[in-house]
Structure formats: C-alpha cells, structure tokens
Design a protein around this motif. Structure first.
Motif, short mmCIF file in Angstrom:
data_model
loop_
_atom_site.label_atom_id
_atom_site.label_comp_id
_atom_site.label_asym_id
_atom_site.label_seq_id
_atom_site.Cartn_x
_atom_site.Cartn_y
_atom_site.Cartn_z
N LEU A 100 -32.12 63.41 29.24
CA LEU A 100 -31.62 63.31 27.87
C LEU A 100 -32.59 62.57 26.96
O LEU A 100 -32.63 62.82 25.76
N LEU A 101 -33.37 61.66 27.53
CA LEU A 101 -34.34 60.92 26.73
C LEU A 101 -35.67 61.66 26.59
O LEU A 101 -36.54 61.23 25.84
N SER A 102 -35.81 62.79 27.28
CA SER A 102 -37.09 63.49 27.30
C SER A 102 -37.40 64.24 26.01
O SER A 102 -38.52 64.68 25.81
N ARG A 103 -36.43 64.37 25.14
CA ARG A 103 -36.64 65.06 23.87
C ARG A 103 -35.71 64.50 22.81
O ARG A 103 -34.76 63.81 23.13
N THR A 104 -36.02 64.81 21.58
CA THR A 104 -35.15 64.41 20.49
C THR A 104 -33.96 65.35 20.47
O THR A 104 -34.12 66.57 20.41
N LEU A 105 -32.77 64.78 20.53
CA LEU A 105 -31.55 65.59 20.52
C LEU A 105 -31.13 65.87 19.09
O LEU A 105 -31.21 64.99 18.23
N THR A 106 -30.67 67.07 18.85
CA THR A 106 -30.18 67.43 17.52
C THR A 106 -28.74 66.95 17.38
O THR A 106 -28.05 66.69 18.38
N ALA A 107 -28.29 66.87 16.15
CA ALA A 107 -26.89 66.51 15.91
C ALA A 107 -25.96 67.53 16.55
O ALA A 107 -24.90 67.17 17.08
N GLU A 108 -26.35 68.79 16.53
CA GLU A 108 -25.54 69.84 17.15
C GLU A 108 -25.41 69.61 18.65
O GLU A 108 -24.34 69.76 19.23
N GLN A 109 -26.51 69.24 19.30
CA GLN A 109 -26.47 68.96 20.73
C GLN A 109 -25.58 67.75 21.02
O GLN A 109 -24.82 67.75 21.99
N CYS A 110 -25.67 66.75 20.18
CA CYS A 110 -24.84 65.56 20.36
C CYS A 110 -23.36 65.90 20.23
O CYS A 110 -22.54 65.46 21.03
N ARG A 111 -23.03 66.70 19.22
CA ARG A 111 -21.62 67.09 19.05
C ARG A 111 -21.16 67.94 20.23
O ARG A 111 -20.04 67.78 20.70
N ALA A 112 -22.03 68.82 20.72
CA ALA A 112 -21.67 69.65 21.87
C ALA A 112 -21.47 68.80 23.13
O ALA A 112 -20.72 69.17 24.02
N ALA A 113 -22.13 67.63 23.16
CA ALA A 113 -21.99 66.72 24.30
C ALA A 113 -20.81 65.77 24.11
O ALA A 113 -20.71 64.75 24.78
N HIS A 114 -19.96 66.07 23.17
CA HIS A 114 -18.70 65.35 22.95
C HIS A 114 -18.87 63.94 22.41
O HIS A 114 -18.14 63.03 22.79
#
Length: 129
Positions: free
Chosen positions: A40-54
């Motif tokens: 999870l730290l290997s890349r910048t997460l998008t807001a969409e990915q964060c929301r999808a991850a609950h």
C-alpha cells in the motif's frame, strides 16, 4: 423484548462460548503490517482507491506516506485495505504469480499472505513494517 438482550442471556452466552483465542487475530494483524502495508505504501493512492478500501467519509485521507503508514499500522488488518493491496500486487506482478490460477482476484485474495510475500520478494522489500 428479545431473549438475547437480557443480562442473564448475555452472561450465559459468554460462559458457553468460553474464552476467545486472540492469537490468530494478532497473527493476522502482524502479517498485514509485514506484507500488505509495504504494498500500500509502494505507490500514491488515489482518493477513489481510498474510498474503495472503505475509508470512512468523515476520516481525513492521509497526505503523506508517513501518515498513511501510521494510519495503516494503527488500525491493523482491514479487509478493504487488504483487498486494495492484493489488487495492487496483482497489477504489479502481471503474470509472475506463485500460482497462475491466482490471476483472478477472488482466488488471489484467499492466498494473500503468499501473494504479498511473493510481491515483496520480487521488489526486494524487507519483511517488517
């Protein structure tokens, strides 16, 4: 009034259930920290990915990798965040999987420890959070 809502019913249920062995939950949290957090730290997460991850709507999204790391380690294992780590690992590994049948997310998710360990080995990541 439901039977299970009485104090006596709760006490009886607790006695019948017995003590809860927390060691498997502790092992799962430890494995999540060691294997999933680096993914999870290997890349910048998008807001969409964060929301999808609950991530909760009222929870501020982390703005730095240090904040993200602290958040992930603070909460420990969470299924949505593990799912995101598995999806990232599948994307990064392409066809280089420990088992080619794991190319399907639903199968890979069952074997997340092996898959994420394989991802870390391929990336040369140390196995501690």
């Amino acid at each position: 009034m439901a039977v299970d809502s009485t104090e006596g019913a709760r006490e009886l249920h607790q006695q019948l259930r017995g003590p809860v062995d927390m060691s498997r939950y502790e092992a799962r949290d430890r494995d999540f920290a060691e294997l999933a957090v680096p993914v999870l730290l290997s890349r910048t997460l998008t807001a969409e990915q964060c929301r999808a991850a609950h991530w909760r709507d009222d929870e501020q999204l982390p703005t730095t990798s240090e904040e993200l790391r602290d958040l992930l380690l603070g909460y420990g294992y969470m299924a949505g965040r593990l799912d995101l780590a598995v999806r990232i690992a599948l994307e990064d590994l392409g066809g280089d999987l420990p088992n080619r049948r794991w190319a399907v997310f639903s199968r890979a998710g069952w074997h997340w420890r092996v898959l994420l360990g394989h991802w870390g080995d391929r990336r040369g990541c140390p196995r501690s959070a």
